[in-house]
Design a protein around this motif. Sequence first.
Motif, PDB file in Angstrom:
ATOM      1  N   GLY A 161      18.507  67.824  30.659  1.00 17.37           N
ATOM      2  CA  GLY A 161      20.002  67.672  29.886  1.00 17.37           C
ATOM      3  C   GLY A 161      20.990  67.579  31.061  1.00 17.37           C
ATOM      4  O   GLY A 161      21.730  66.837  30.492  1.00 17.37           O
ATOM      5  N   ALA A 162      21.126  68.596  32.061  1.00 14.12           N
ATOM      6  CA  ALA A 162      22.367  67.750  33.157  1.00 14.12           C
ATOM      7  C   ALA A 162      22.242  66.302  33.298  1.00 14.12           C
ATOM      8  O   ALA A 162      22.678  65.925  33.493  1.00 14.12           O
ATOM      9  CB  ALA A 162      21.864  68.809  34.123  1.00 14.12           C
ATOM     10  N   ARG A 163      20.434  66.076  34.129  1.00 13.28           N
ATOM     11  CA  ARG A 163      20.646  65.273  34.169  1.00 13.28           C
ATOM     12  C   ARG A 163      20.325  64.166  33.018  1.00 13.28           C
ATOM     13  O   ARG A 163      20.943  62.795  33.443  1.00 13.28           O
ATOM     14  CB  ARG A 163      19.029  65.015  35.042  1.00 13.28           C
ATOM     15  CG  ARG A 163      18.329  63.515  35.868  1.00 13.28           C
ATOM     16  CD  ARG A 163      19.791  62.852  36.420  1.00 13.28           C
ATOM     17  NE  ARG A 163      19.547  63.585  37.928  1.00 13.28           N
ATOM     18  CZ  ARG A 163      20.031  64.184  39.009  1.00 13.28           C
ATOM     19  NH1 ARG A 163      20.149  62.599  39.507  1.00 13.28           N
ATOM     20  NH2 ARG A 163      19.858  65.183  39.376  1.00 13.28           N
ATOM     21  N   LEU A 164      20.087  64.205  32.660  1.00 10.36           N
ATOM     22  CA  LEU A 164      20.361  63.252  31.271  1.00 10.36           C
ATOM     23  C   LEU A 164      22.447  63.236  30.764  1.00 10.36           C
ATOM     24  O   LEU A 164      22.317  61.911  30.482  1.00 10.36           O
ATOM     25  CB  LEU A 164      19.357  63.115  30.158  1.00 10.36           C
ATOM     26  CG  LEU A 164      18.145  63.530  30.062  1.00 10.36           C
ATOM     27  CD1 LEU A 164      17.295  63.631  28.586  1.00 10.36           C
ATOM     28  CD2 LEU A 164      17.483  62.227  30.840  1.00 10.36           C
ATOM     29  N   ALA A 178      15.017  66.186  22.512  1.00  9.09           N
ATOM     30  CA  ALA A 178      13.517  65.629  22.654  1.00  9.09           C
ATOM     31  C   ALA A 178      12.859  65.984  23.786  1.00  9.09           C
ATOM     32  O   ALA A 178      11.772  66.044  24.268  1.00  9.09           O
ATOM     33  CB  ALA A 178      13.546  64.109  22.332  1.00  9.09           C
ATOM     34  N   ALA A 179      13.768  65.473  24.735  1.00  6.19           N
ATOM     35  CA  ALA A 179      13.573  65.788  26.416  1.00  6.19           C
ATOM     36  C   ALA A 179      12.571  66.558  26.513  1.00  6.19           C
ATOM     37  O   ALA A 179      11.754  67.147  27.338  1.00  6.19           O
ATOM     38  CB  ALA A 179      14.256  64.520  27.228  1.00  6.19           C
ATOM     39  N   ALA A 180      13.496  67.675  26.417  1.00  3.37           N
ATOM     40  CA  ALA A 180      13.868  69.275  26.315  1.00  3.37           C
ATOM     41  C   ALA A 180      12.514  69.797  25.848  1.00  3.37           C
ATOM     42  O   ALA A 180      11.810  70.577  26.487  1.00  3.37           O
ATOM     43  CB  ALA A 180      14.783  70.131  26.703  1.00  3.37           C
ATOM     44  N   MET A 181      12.044  69.394  25.423  1.00  6.16           N
ATOM     45  CA  MET A 181      11.429  70.101  24.028  1.00  6.16           C
ATOM     46  C   MET A 181       9.612  69.449  24.941  1.00  6.16           C
ATOM     47  O   MET A 181       9.002  70.146  25.168  1.00  6.16           O
ATOM     48  CB  MET A 181      11.200  69.224  22.541  1.00  6.16           C
ATOM     49  CG  MET A 181       9.823  70.185  21.836  1.00  6.16           C
ATOM     50  SD  MET A 181       7.632  69.328  22.294  1.00  6.16           S
ATOM     51  CE  MET A 181       8.578  67.524  20.875  1.00  6.16           C
ATOM     52  N   CYS A 182       9.836  68.152  24.783  1.00  7.82           N
ATOM     53  CA  CYS A 182       8.203  67.099  25.526  1.00  7.82           C
ATOM     54  C   CYS A 182       8.141  68.154  27.078  1.00  7.82           C
ATOM     55  O   CYS A 182       7.021  68.417  27.302  1.00  7.82           O
ATOM     56  CB  CYS A 182       8.375  66.291  25.706  1.00  7.82           C
ATOM     57  SG  CYS A 182       8.578  65.142  23.757  1.00  7.82           S
ATOM     58  N   THR A 194       7.292  63.206  19.033  1.00  7.05           N
ATOM     59  CA  THR A 194       8.032  63.089  19.176  1.00  7.05           C
ATOM     60  C   THR A 194       8.491  61.713  20.335  1.00  7.05           C
ATOM     61  O   THR A 194       9.521  61.111  20.087  1.00  7.05           O
ATOM     62  CB  THR A 194       7.973  64.133  19.927  1.00  7.05           C
ATOM     63  OG1 THR A 194       8.767  65.405  18.894  1.00  7.05           O
ATOM     64  CG2 THR A 194      10.098  63.820  20.437  1.00  7.05           C
ATOM     65  N   ALA A 195       7.289  61.303  20.890  1.00  5.37           N
ATOM     66  CA  ALA A 195       7.640  60.682  21.987  1.00  5.37           C
ATOM     67  C   ALA A 195       7.490  59.236  21.725  1.00  5.37           C
ATOM     68  O   ALA A 195       6.897  58.666  20.496  1.00  5.37           O
ATOM     69  CB  ALA A 195       7.000  60.605  23.459  1.00  5.37           C
ATOM     70  N   HIS A 196       7.827  58.361  22.566  1.00  4.90           N
ATOM     71  CA  HIS A 196       7.970  56.976  22.293  1.00  4.90           C
ATOM     72  C   HIS A 196       6.278  56.188  22.849  1.00  4.90           C
ATOM     73  O   HIS A 196       5.308  55.623  21.883  1.00  4.90           O
ATOM     74  CB  HIS A 196       9.096  55.521  22.586  1.00  4.90           C
ATOM     75  CG  HIS A 196       8.910  54.363  22.204  1.00  4.90           C
ATOM     76  ND1 HIS A 196       8.374  53.820  23.240  1.00  4.90           N
ATOM     77  CD2 HIS A 196       8.862  53.765  21.139  1.00  4.90           C
ATOM     78  CE1 HIS A 196       8.729  52.256  22.407  1.00  4.90           C
ATOM     79  NE2 HIS A 196       8.852  52.518  21.298  1.00  4.90           N
ATOM     80  N   THR A 197       6.133  56.882  23.981  1.00  8.17           N
ATOM     81  CA  THR A 197       4.383  56.593  23.997  1.00  8.17           C
ATOM     82  C   THR A 197       4.655  57.482  25.448  1.00  8.17           C
ATOM     83  O   THR A 197       5.833  58.571  25.305  1.00  8.17           O
ATOM     84  CB  THR A 197       4.400  54.995  25.233  1.00  8.17           C
ATOM     85  OG1 THR A 197       5.649  54.688  26.082  1.00  8.17           O
ATOM     86  CG2 THR A 197       4.848  53.525  24.235  1.00  8.17           C
TER      87      THR A 197
END
Length: 133
Positions: free
Chosen positions: A28-31, A42-46, A107-110
């Motif tokens: 989260g901090a990086r994003l 979404a990134a944290a979940m994946c 969730t992911a695009h690819t």
Amino acid sequence: MAENTWQRYELRLRVHPQTLADVRRAVGARLRLWGRDELITAAAMCVTELLSNVHKHAASPDCVLALQERPHGIYAAVSDTESGLPVVKEPDFLSESGRGMFLLSKTAHTWGTDLTPTGKTVWFTLRAEAVDP
């Protein structure tokens, strides 16, 4: 977004269930730093799913998490020493586990898996939604 050379962040870690919250905060901090706030959930979940798979299925809990900023989103990857490939299964909603790769695939695009000389890398991309001016 200003002109930019796309940045990369890498974290070597030993996966343990108690480390997942710290990793989610780091993602989260990086994003946030990259101005990709809309992708944090979404990134944290994946990422959590991929790291949970390392914990459950890999012989070693050691892995590398890589994040890379992309023009329209992010790329994320987890590399570990296990050569077994993840499987997307139709979820059994009564089961306590087994839904993670299904959720990641929706969730992911690819997403995909690359075999490496020392194991594998499982990666995914997330795209930011276009915002109308």
